[in-house]
Write a protein that holds these residues in place. Sequence first.
Motif, PDB file in Angstrom:
ATOM      1  N   GLY A 170      10.866 -10.554 -34.454  1.00  0.00           N
ATOM      2  CA  GLY A 170      10.392 -11.789 -33.441  1.00  0.00           C
ATOM      3  C   GLY A 170      10.833 -11.587 -31.962  1.00  0.00           C
ATOM      4  O   GLY A 170      10.043 -12.046 -31.186  1.00  0.00           O
ATOM      5  N   MET A 171      12.055 -11.071 -31.713  1.00  0.00           N
ATOM      6  CA  MET A 171      12.409 -11.039 -30.601  1.00  0.00           C
ATOM      7  C   MET A 171      11.597 -10.182 -29.697  1.00  0.00           C
ATOM      8  O   MET A 171      11.434 -10.153 -28.498  1.00  0.00           O
ATOM      9  CB  MET A 171      13.814 -10.679 -30.568  1.00  0.00           C
ATOM     10  N   MET A 217       9.583 -11.227 -26.290  1.00  0.00           N
ATOM     11  CA  MET A 217      10.187 -10.435 -24.829  1.00  0.00           C
ATOM     12  C   MET A 217       8.992  -9.761 -24.295  1.00  0.00           C
ATOM     13  O   MET A 217       8.874  -9.189 -23.242  1.00  0.00           O
ATOM     14  CB  MET A 217      11.346  -9.611 -25.271  1.00  0.00           C
ATOM     15  N   ASN A 218       8.119  -9.107 -25.185  1.00  0.00           N
ATOM     16  CA  ASN A 218       6.980  -8.086 -24.638  1.00  0.00           C
ATOM     17  C   ASN A 218       5.743  -8.555 -24.767  1.00  0.00           C
ATOM     18  O   ASN A 218       4.762  -7.826 -24.108  1.00  0.00           O
ATOM     19  CB  ASN A 218       7.288  -6.746 -25.412  1.00  0.00           C
ATOM     20  N   GLU A 219       5.353  -9.827 -25.298  1.00  0.00           N
ATOM     21  CA  GLU A 219       3.736 -10.042 -25.198  1.00  0.00           C
ATOM     22  C   GLU A 219       3.765 -11.434 -24.904  1.00  0.00           C
ATOM     23  O   GLU A 219       4.811 -12.293 -24.976  1.00  0.00           O
ATOM     24  CB  GLU A 219       3.386 -10.052 -26.927  1.00  0.00           C
ATOM     25  N   ARG A 266      17.955 -17.768 -26.681  1.00  0.00           N
ATOM     26  CA  ARG A 266      18.924 -17.743 -25.677  1.00  0.00           C
ATOM     27  C   ARG A 266      18.517 -16.199 -24.727  1.00  0.00           C
ATOM     28  O   ARG A 266      18.371 -16.288 -23.612  1.00  0.00           O
ATOM     29  CB  ARG A 266      20.429 -17.481 -26.189  1.00  0.00           C
ATOM     30  N   ALA A 267      17.943 -15.157 -25.769  1.00  0.00           N
ATOM     31  CA  ALA A 267      17.645 -13.885 -24.964  1.00  0.00           C
ATOM     32  C   ALA A 267      16.468 -14.143 -24.342  1.00  0.00           C
ATOM     33  O   ALA A 267      16.494 -13.481 -22.937  1.00  0.00           O
ATOM     34  CB  ALA A 267      17.524 -12.837 -25.992  1.00  0.00           C
ATOM     35  N   ILE A 268      15.397 -14.894 -24.613  1.00  0.00           N
ATOM     36  CA  ILE A 268      14.386 -14.902 -23.974  1.00  0.00           C
ATOM     37  C   ILE A 268      14.559 -15.752 -22.531  1.00  0.00           C
ATOM     38  O   ILE A 268      13.771 -15.623 -21.611  1.00  0.00           O
ATOM     39  CB  ILE A 268      12.972 -15.548 -24.670  1.00  0.00           C
ATOM     40  N   ARG A 269      15.372 -16.844 -22.748  1.00  0.00           N
ATOM     41  CA  ARG A 269      15.656 -17.736 -21.367  1.00  0.00           C
ATOM     42  C   ARG A 269      16.153 -16.866 -20.551  1.00  0.00           C
ATOM     43  O   ARG A 269      16.048 -17.040 -19.330  1.00  0.00           O
ATOM     44  CB  ARG A 269      16.263 -18.930 -22.072  1.00  0.00           C
ATOM     45  N   ALA A 271      16.049 -13.731 -20.173  1.00  0.00           N
ATOM     46  CA  ALA A 271      15.193 -12.693 -19.449  1.00  0.00           C
ATOM     47  C   ALA A 271      14.050 -13.573 -18.731  1.00  0.00           C
ATOM     48  O   ALA A 271      13.342 -12.780 -18.008  1.00  0.00           O
ATOM     49  CB  ALA A 271      14.486 -12.145 -20.474  1.00  0.00           C
ATOM     50  N   GLY A 272      14.055 -15.156 -18.460  1.00  0.00           N
ATOM     51  CA  GLY A 272      13.311 -15.799 -17.533  1.00  0.00           C
ATOM     52  C   GLY A 272      12.010 -15.883 -18.284  1.00  0.00           C
ATOM     53  O   GLY A 272      11.110 -16.454 -17.523  1.00  0.00           O
ATOM     54  N   ILE A 273      11.889 -15.909 -19.384  1.00  0.00           N
ATOM     55  CA  ILE A 273      10.558 -16.158 -20.215  1.00  0.00           C
ATOM     56  C   ILE A 273      10.688 -17.880 -20.383  1.00  0.00           C
ATOM     57  O   ILE A 273      11.487 -18.150 -21.124  1.00  0.00           O
ATOM     58  CB  ILE A 273      10.600 -15.434 -21.383  1.00  0.00           C
ATOM     59  N   THR A 274       9.743 -18.645 -19.984  1.00  0.00           N
ATOM     60  CA  THR A 274       9.738 -19.811 -20.070  1.00  0.00           C
ATOM     61  C   THR A 274       8.849 -20.319 -21.271  1.00  0.00           C
ATOM     62  O   THR A 274       8.540 -21.844 -21.264  1.00  0.00           O
ATOM     63  CB  THR A 274       9.445 -20.667 -18.800  1.00  0.00           C
ATOM     64  N   THR A 275       8.224 -19.572 -22.041  1.00  0.00           N
ATOM     65  CA  THR A 275       7.261 -20.068 -22.948  1.00  0.00           C
ATOM     66  C   THR A 275       7.900 -21.261 -23.846  1.00  0.00           C
ATOM     67  O   THR A 275       9.162 -21.045 -23.971  1.00  0.00           O
ATOM     68  CB  THR A 275       6.892 -18.797 -24.103  1.00  0.00           C
ATOM     69  N   PRO A 276       7.166 -22.361 -23.999  1.00  0.00           N
ATOM     70  CA  PRO A 276       7.834 -23.198 -24.677  1.00  0.00           C
ATOM     71  C   PRO A 276       8.072 -22.895 -26.265  1.00  0.00           C
ATOM     72  O   PRO A 276       7.163 -22.012 -26.846  1.00  0.00           O
ATOM     73  CB  PRO A 276       6.628 -24.205 -24.991  1.00  0.00           C
TER      74      PRO A 276
END
Length: 230
Positions: free
Chosen positions: A36-37, A41-43, A64-67, A69-74
């Motif tokens: 899932g992570m 992180m990649n799609e 926490r990891a995607i935030r 990384a700057g990923i703002t997906t809801p």
Amino acid sequence: MRLLLIEDDETTAAYVAKGLREEGHVVDHANNGRDGMFLAMNEPFDVIVTDRMLPGPDGLSIIRAIRLAGITTPVLMLTALGEVEKRVEGLEAGADDYLAKPFAFAELRARIRALARRPAGPPAEQSALSLGELRMDLLQRVATRGARKLDLLPTEWRLLEFLMRHPGEVITRTMLLEKVWDFSFDPTTNVVDVHVSRLRKKLDLPGEAPMIRTVRGAGYALSAPGNVEV
């Protein structure tokens, strides 16, 4: 929409994925935190739905990891943990909404749609907001108080932006639920109070005048220092 579902319970995953696909959505499913992570992180996804308890990294770790990384997906978190502190923990990790198990598919669908409807960027006619020493650069997505940069999570950003668009006005909890979360929550929820409390801690360091005041029985108001009732 393209959705990511991270859920290790086969029955729940099959139920949710089937319903969403029947709605016309593309659903990528991961049955563990590691996969899932990787996908998150990649799609590119419009909304991520993740269980809290997962084999491998759990839902909190993924968020926490995607935030970071700057990923703002809801992100909508599914949880069997009903305690308020557990829900708060998920919101503090960067989740935008939570839904306790067991849940009705209609509510899940409504919450996903609400998350997806949130605007991806600021209105074209306005590039910045300011109130006293508080400033939000809507194009660069940078918020500052004086020389200090505010590290805001996506929901905190939307909450502050809405308050700054209505300076000095008393904003009710219902208005915030509708305009910031774009969803009519159970009126007994404390999600607004939790986020306002977190935002206050980031806005006001010790020695700084508070900018958000609570209007008892009504809601909240944001004002420049000097105009705030303490």
